[in-house]
Design an enzyme around this catalytic site. Sequence first.
Site, mmCIF file in Angstrom:
data_model
loop_
_atom_site.group_PDB
_atom_site.id
_atom_site.type_symbol
_atom_site.label_atom_id
_atom_site.label_comp_id
_atom_site.label_asym_id
_atom_site.label_seq_id
_atom_site.Cartn_x
_atom_site.Cartn_y
_atom_site.Cartn_z
ATOM 1 N N THR A 102 0.795 -1.223 0.000
ATOM 2 C CA THR A 102 0.000 0.000 0.000
ATOM 3 C C THR A 102 0.829 1.274 0.000
ATOM 4 O OG1 THR A 102 -0.162 -0.169 2.396
ATOM 5 C CG2 THR A 102 -1.989 -1.092 1.106
ATOM 6 N N LEU A 140 3.274 4.275 1.315
ATOM 7 C CA LEU A 140 3.351 4.955 2.604
ATOM 8 C C LEU A 140 2.040 5.653 2.924
ATOM 9 C CD1 LEU A 140 6.992 6.398 2.627
ATOM 10 C CD2 LEU A 140 6.127 4.289 3.633
ATOM 11 N N HIS A 141 0.977 4.848 3.106
ATOM 12 C CA HIS A 141 -0.295 5.400 3.569
ATOM 13 C C HIS A 141 -0.161 5.635 5.075
ATOM 14 C CE1 HIS A 141 -1.875 1.754 5.557
ATOM 15 N NE2 HIS A 141 -1.200 1.112 4.628
ATOM 16 N N LEU A 142 -1.222 5.938 5.766
ATOM 17 C CA LEU A 142 -1.138 6.417 7.149
ATOM 18 C C LEU A 142 -0.378 5.499 8.101
ATOM 19 C CD1 LEU A 142 -1.733 8.625 9.123
ATOM 20 C CD2 LEU A 142 -3.971 7.603 9.520
ATOM 21 N N ALA A 151 3.343 5.193 7.174
ATOM 22 C CA ALA A 151 3.944 6.527 7.315
ATOM 23 C C ALA A 151 4.166 6.842 8.793
ATOM 24 C CB ALA A 151 3.054 7.578 6.664
#
Length: 92
Positions: A12, A14-16, A19
């Site tokens: 996915t 660097l989604h939440l 990250a």
Amino acid sequence: MVVKTVKITNATGLHLKPAARFCEEALKFHSTITFTTGNVTANAKSVLSILGACVRHGDEIEIVCNGDDEQEAMDHLCKCIAEGLGDKNEAQ
């Protein structure tokens, strides 16, 4: 200063969650830590900055660590990225 280019392997990008994990790990070090992707440079110690870079699966980022613990920071962050940053959907 140490510089290394790494590929983001988790499915996915660097989604939440990844990250936040990247930021959490970067905050463990005194060195200044940034990364560049395309023409965007992000502060690895800021979740909003990381999210703003819009890093996706397969993108390469150039990490720059500068300070008294720069090599330790680089080694640790590269290991975290290779392990998928805690994303259970880690790419193969």
